[in-house]
Design a protein around this motif. Structure first.
Motif, PDB file in Angstrom:
ATOM      1  N   LEU A 139      -7.461  -6.341  -3.547  1.00 43.54           N
ATOM      2  CA  LEU A 139      -7.346  -5.404  -4.671  1.00 43.54           C
ATOM      3  C   LEU A 139      -6.175  -5.747  -5.584  1.00 43.54           C
ATOM      4  CD1 LEU A 139      -8.088  -2.008  -2.876  1.00 43.54           C
ATOM      5  CD2 LEU A 139      -9.575  -3.251  -4.450  1.00 43.54           C
ATOM      6  N   ALA A 140      -5.089  -6.248  -5.007  1.00 48.59           N
ATOM      7  CA  ALA A 140      -3.934  -6.632  -5.818  1.00 48.59           C
ATOM      8  C   ALA A 140      -4.311  -7.743  -6.795  1.00 48.59           C
ATOM      9  CB  ALA A 140      -2.777  -7.077  -4.926  1.00 48.59           C
ATOM     10  N   ALA A 141      -5.124  -8.694  -6.334  1.00 50.13           N
ATOM     11  CA  ALA A 141      -5.568  -9.785  -7.209  1.00 50.13           C
ATOM     12  C   ALA A 141      -6.430  -9.269  -8.359  1.00 50.13           C
ATOM     13  CB  ALA A 141      -6.346 -10.821  -6.401  1.00 50.13           C
ATOM     14  N   ILE A 142      -7.070  -8.145  -8.139  1.00 49.91           N
ATOM     15  CA  ILE A 142      -7.933  -7.560  -9.171  1.00 49.91           C
ATOM     16  C   ILE A 142      -7.164  -6.608 -10.074  1.00 49.91           C
ATOM     17  CG2 ILE A 142      -9.937  -6.040  -9.551  1.00 49.91           C
ATOM     18  CD1 ILE A 142     -11.044  -7.077  -6.868  1.00 49.91           C
ATOM     19  N   ASN A 143      -6.273  -5.797  -9.477  1.00 52.77           N
ATOM     20  CA  ASN A 143      -5.694  -4.666 -10.206  1.00 52.77           C
ATOM     21  C   ASN A 143      -4.258  -4.832 -10.671  1.00 52.77           C
ATOM     22  OD1 ASN A 143      -8.084  -3.166  -9.822  1.00 52.77           O
ATOM     23  ND2 ASN A 143      -7.398  -2.481  -7.809  1.00 52.77           N
ATOM     24  N   ALA A 144      -3.488  -5.705 -10.048  1.00 49.25           N
ATOM     25  CA  ALA A 144      -2.063  -5.797 -10.378  1.00 49.25           C
ATOM     26  C   ALA A 144      -1.863  -6.238 -11.825  1.00 49.25           C
ATOM     27  CB  ALA A 144      -1.370  -6.772  -9.432  1.00 49.25           C
ATOM     28  N   MET A 174       5.154  -4.222  -1.212  1.00 53.33           N
ATOM     29  CA  MET A 174       4.937  -4.413  -2.644  1.00 53.33           C
ATOM     30  C   MET A 174       3.475  -4.701  -2.953  1.00 53.33           C
ATOM     31  SD  MET A 174       6.156  -4.446  -5.702  1.00 53.33           S
ATOM     32  CE  MET A 174       7.936  -4.433  -5.427  1.00 53.33           C
ATOM     33  N   ILE A 175       2.823  -5.506  -2.118  1.00 55.77           N
ATOM     34  CA  ILE A 175       1.395  -5.774  -2.319  1.00 55.77           C
ATOM     35  C   ILE A 175       0.599  -4.477  -2.185  1.00 55.77           C
ATOM     36  CG2 ILE A 175      -0.641  -6.897  -1.310  1.00 55.77           C
ATOM     37  CD1 ILE A 175       1.059  -9.317  -0.746  1.00 55.77           C
ATOM     38  N   ALA A 176       0.977  -3.662  -1.209  1.00 53.81           N
ATOM     39  CA  ALA A 176       0.289  -2.378  -1.036  1.00 53.81           C
ATOM     40  C   ALA A 176       0.443  -1.510  -2.279  1.00 53.81           C
ATOM     41  CB  ALA A 176       0.849  -1.654   0.187  1.00 53.81           C
ATOM     42  N   GLU A 177       1.612  -1.585  -2.891  1.00 55.50           N
ATOM     43  CA  GLU A 177       1.853  -0.761  -4.088  1.00 55.50           C
ATOM     44  C   GLU A 177       1.043  -1.237  -5.278  1.00 55.50           C
ATOM     45  OE1 GLU A 177       5.593   0.796  -6.867  1.00 55.50           O
ATOM     46  OE2 GLU A 177       5.968  -0.353  -5.036  1.00 55.50           O
ATOM     47  N   VAL A 178       0.990  -2.558  -5.494  1.00 55.61           N
ATOM     48  CA  VAL A 178       0.317  -3.074  -6.697  1.00 55.61           C
ATOM     49  C   VAL A 178      -1.191  -3.195  -6.529  1.00 55.61           C
ATOM     50  CG1 VAL A 178       2.407  -4.323  -7.335  1.00 55.61           C
ATOM     51  CG2 VAL A 178       0.579  -5.548  -6.126  1.00 55.61           C
ATOM     52  N   CYS A 179      -1.717  -2.864  -5.344  1.00 55.29           N
ATOM     53  CA  CYS A 179      -3.172  -2.910  -5.175  1.00 55.29           C
ATOM     54  C   CYS A 179      -3.852  -1.715  -5.830  1.00 55.29           C
ATOM     55  CB  CYS A 179      -3.547  -3.011  -3.697  1.00 55.29           C
ATOM     56  SG  CYS A 179      -3.619  -1.446  -2.805  1.00 55.29           S
ATOM     57  N   GLU A 230      -7.592 -14.730  -7.762  1.00 50.90           N
ATOM     58  CA  GLU A 230      -8.571 -15.214  -6.783  1.00 50.90           C
ATOM     59  C   GLU A 230      -8.578 -14.239  -5.610  1.00 50.90           C
ATOM     60  OE1 GLU A 230      -8.603 -19.688  -6.314  1.00 50.90           O
ATOM     61  OE2 GLU A 230      -6.721 -19.438  -7.440  1.00 50.90           O
ATOM     62  N   SER A 231      -9.322 -13.149  -5.767  1.00 48.24           N
ATOM     63  CA  SER A 231      -9.256 -12.034  -4.826  1.00 48.24           C
ATOM     64  C   SER A 231      -9.721 -12.399  -3.420  1.00 48.24           C
ATOM     65  CB  SER A 231     -10.062 -10.855  -5.363  1.00 48.24           C
ATOM     66  OG  SER A 231     -11.409 -11.212  -5.576  1.00 48.24           O
ATOM     67  N   ARG A 232     -10.800 -13.163  -3.329  1.00 49.17           N
ATOM     68  CA  ARG A 232     -11.313 -13.510  -2.001  1.00 49.17           C
ATOM     69  C   ARG A 232     -10.341 -14.410  -1.254  1.00 49.17           C
ATOM     70  NH1 ARG A 232     -17.483 -15.423  -2.295  1.00 49.17           N
ATOM     71  NH2 ARG A 232     -17.096 -15.477  -0.037  1.00 49.17           N
TER      72      ARG A 232
END
Length: 257
Positions: A136-141, A176-181, A231-233
């Motif tokens: 999700l971070a790769a998609i939403n951040a 931080m990854i959890a936050e930006v997802c 590259e989310s996957r």
């Protein structure tokens, strides 16, 4: 609206209210809402007493006038107060905050880790959540959030290069990854788990994972690159493998001990 019924001490201990006045305003809003009809100071005095709080009707009247002024309550003739739409929204927000604090505290009490196998159980849960968080971070951040992720990575790298314990900056990177997802449920759950893991790992005199900081920095770098290039996957795949390596390392140490 929830059916939370907590006394004054517990409400203040949640940290949701910066002072007693804010807490009393919340209780008044709650009482007005639950009556579902215009309500006056005498009835509200009785409702507030259920929380172990004794206020005079004059004091309640002053609080209500302030709530009127702020647009959270409305006086309907001589019948009493009702909540405005803004008042209902504020009450919902406060009760959500209280419920989140209580959930966090309950989870923290429930998750007491003292053995390797329990630490591994925690990491197994982290693996599920963080694999999705990386995707999700790769998609939403946003670009600015990715820059913050980069800064967190560099703090971790500097710590390793200076031969300091890398546990906290490494876990901060994951937080931080959890936050930006941008998934509030993943973020809330991971923060509970990461907080607990920090506490538990500090109790271990030795952990092999602390000796592999250089390896983990490189893995964090690769995960960051995949998030940055959207590259989310691949970001999810690298995160899954990274957490699995942590699990395997803990298992090896448990077996040796």
């Amino acid at each position: 609206m929830s059916d939370l019924l907590l006394d004054e001490k517990v409400l203040m201990q949640t940290g949701v209210f910066s002072n007693r006045m804010e807490m009393l305003n919340y209780l008044l809003l709650k009482a007005v809402y639950e009556k579902n009809t215009p309500v006056g100071s005498w009835i509200l005095r009785e409702e507030i007493s259920n929380y172990g709080i004794d206020l005079s009707t004059a004091t309640i009247g002053r609080y209500l006038k302030e709530l009127d002024y702020k647009g959270f309550t409305l006086l309907e003739g001589n019948q009493g107060r009702i909540l405005t739409q803004d008042g209902k929204l504020l009450l919902d927000e406060i009760e959500d905050n209280i419920a989140n604090v209580l959930m966090r505290d309950k989870l923290t009490l429930d998750i007491k880790i003292t053995k390797y196998d329990e630490l591994i159980d925690l990491l197994n849960v982290r693996q599920i959540l963080e694999t999705e968080a990386a995707r999700l971070a790769a998609i939403n951040a946003t670009d600015s959030e990715i820059e913050l992720l980069r800064e967190s990575l560099e703090i971790h790298r500097t710590c390793v290069e200076d031969n300091q314990d890398p546990t906290e900056p490494a876990l901060d990177f994951h937080a931080m990854i959890a936050e930006v997802c941008h998934n509030k449920f993943i973020y809330a759950l991971l923060n509970v788990l990461i907080f607990e893991e920090k506490r538990i790992e500090s109790d271990f005199e030795t952990l092999t994972t602390r000796e592999r900081g250089g390896i983990y920095v490189k893995e964090h770098e690769k995960i960051t690159e995949k998030i940055e290039t959207r590259e989310s996957r691949q970001a999810a795949y690298l995160m899954q493998n990274h957490i699995q390596e942590l699990i395997d390392t803990i298992k090896e140490q448990a077996y040796e001990d």
